[in-house]
Design an enzyme around this catalytic site. Structure first.
Site, short mmCIF file in Angstrom:
data_model
loop_
_atom_site.label_atom_id
_atom_site.label_comp_id
_atom_site.label_asym_id
_atom_site.label_seq_id
_atom_site.Cartn_x
_atom_site.Cartn_y
_atom_site.Cartn_z
N GLY A 94 12.71 22.20 -29.96
CA GLY A 94 12.81 20.76 -29.80
C GLY A 94 12.49 20.02 -31.09
NE ARG A 122 11.97 20.61 -24.50
CZ ARG A 122 11.14 20.92 -25.50
NH1 ARG A 122 11.36 22.01 -26.23
NH2 ARG A 122 10.12 20.16 -25.77
CB SER A 167 7.09 11.98 -28.27
OG SER A 167 7.92 12.88 -28.98
CG ASP A 318 2.38 21.91 -27.73
OD1 ASP A 318 3.09 21.36 -26.87
OD2 ASP A 318 2.62 21.83 -28.95
#
Ligand code: S3P
Length: 431
Positions: A94, A122, A167, A318
């Site tokens: 990503g 995604r 993000s 994560d």
């Protein structure tokens, strides 16, 4: 597809040099590709994700020499990339897709970005919508929700954008687009994600500052910018977290992970483990390049449940799969909330973490934005799936070190995405 079988470890002792940070490794090759000169990168992560970034950059005309964790990048400047003659395959990554989408939105040619089944499922609107607002011409499958993404670059105006999700991939995509914009770029809103892009661009001489509203970027006005940036990539805290949890939940353990990145936007897992009662010491704290680093030692600890939510979430997003393993082992309940972003990762990590932890005997409920883990019960070995998700394969291996019986992890080679020698490290710790 390989299966790895893990049994309970008698002791866990030693030092693990975790590989270079994944986020910093991506940025080191991508940013140096558009620098005005050449750079050398040491302790680069030669995992599949970062190799996807290198492969795409080569297709954009960038010469890159890579031998293991040593990389030389021959920068082509912000206007020196060339139109690729094929689609760019970002694999499982990503970060490769979203950072390159931002960079390519400002390049005067056509690019197409695609990836594997997971990456093509995604969400990409999160970058497509703001890039369009800045003037980009970008489209994608299913009305731009998914890759492949098609970018006809070169039309970035600049302006202002308020981020609604924390993000770093979105923030970085916009900053990279802003480098080739006609005017300055002001970012506001959720900027509280990892800040490696800001640190690295600033070190390369880019005029990027924090102001009262957020982040302000001026596209470079002189052709000496951006300078190339040689660096040694610090160890990845997201990889080290597997060993921190292993040491904390095992009854006879002491593990040291030297040279780990201790950037405060990445150390939420340490804060949570401390709140759960983990025995952690940090030494040798110093700066390496633009990042704080240090050595982290964790010893066997009696953990208790905790709450993981709010501002903590971007600082440990994560690490939630392995923190869920710690929570299953801890005394009392752990609640993870405000973490709906987990549903947009390599797998829907709310669903996959809940189902596989249940297979290992934990009591877990999946909620809309997180998990409720009862804690306290004994884990028992069972067949579990990685679902092709690297962080799940490693989290189940750590659970297997304290579970009764055998834990058989299907599709275990997914670890190569971020930690190619994970299984070797696991074996050397079991003295
Ligand atoms: C990353 C940002 C995070 C993280 C990912 C790497 C990066 O994703 O989960 O593993 O290098 O910028 P988001 O930006 O989607 O939060």
């Amino acid at each position: 597809m390989t299966t790895q079988t893990i049994s309970a470890a008698r002791t866990l002792r030693g030092t693990v040099h975790v590989p270079g940070d994944k986020s910093i490794s991506h940025r080191a090759v991508i940013f140096n590709a558009f620098a005005e000169g050449n750079a050398e990168i040491h302790n680069f992560l030669p995992g599949a994700d970062c190799l996807s970034s290198i492969a795409c950059l080569r297709q954009l005309g960038v010469q890159i020499e890579q031998r293991g964790d040593h990389v030389k990048v021959f920068g082509r400047g912000l206007r020196g990339l060339r139109e690729p003659n094929n689609v760019l395959d970002c694999g499982n990554s990503g970060t490769t897709m979203r950072l390159l989408a931002g960079l390519l939105a400002g390049q005067p040619f056509l690019s197409v970005l695609t990836g594997d089944d997971s990456l093509r499922s995604r969400p990409q609107r999160r970058i497509v919508a703001p890039l369009r607002e800045l003037g980009a011409s970008i489209d994608g499958r299913d009305n731009a929700r998914f890759a492949p993404l098609v970018i006809r670059g070169g039309s970035i105006r600049g302006g202002s954008y308020a981020l609604t999700i924390a993000s770093a991939q979105v923030k970085s995509a916009l900053l990279l687009a802003g480098l080739n914009a006609a005017g300055p770029l002001q970012l506001t809103g959720r900027l509280d994600s990892r800040d490696h892009t800001e640190r690295m661009l600033t070190a390369m001489g880019i005029d990027l500052t924090s102001n009262a509203e957020g982040l302000l970027l001026y596209p470079p006005s002189h052709p000496v910018f951006p300078y190339p940036l040689s660096l040694t990539v610090p160890g990845d805290p997201s990889s080290a977290a597997f060993w921190w949890v292993a040491a904390a939940i095992h009854p006879d353990a002491e593990i040291t992970t030297p040279n780990v990145c201790l950037n405060p936007t990445r150390t939420g897992a340490l804060d949570v483990l401390l709140a759960m009662g983990a025995d952690i010491s940090i030494s040798n704290e110093r700066s390496e390049g633009a990042e704080p680093v240090g050595d982290v030692t964790v010893r066997s600890s009696g953990l208790r449940g905790t709450r993981i939510d709010g501002a903590l979430i971007p600082r440990l997003i994560d690490e939630i799969p392995v923190l869920a393993v710690a929570a299953a082992h801890a005394a009392g309940e752990t609640v993870v909330a405000d973490a709906e972003e987990l549903r947009a990762k390599e797998t829907d990590r709310i669903a996959t973490v809940a189902s596989e932890l249940r297979a290992l005997g934990a009591e877990v409920a999946a909620t809309a934005d997180g998990l409720i883990i009862a804690g306290g019960g004994e884990l028992h070995g069972a067949p579990v799936q990685s679902h092709g998700d690297h962080r799940l394969a490693m989290a189940w291996a750590i659970a297997g070190l304290v579970a009764e019986g055998q834990t058989a992890i299907a599709d275990a080679d997914a670890v190569s995405v971020s930690y190619p020698n994970f299984w070797e490290s696991l074996h050397t710790l079991q003295v």
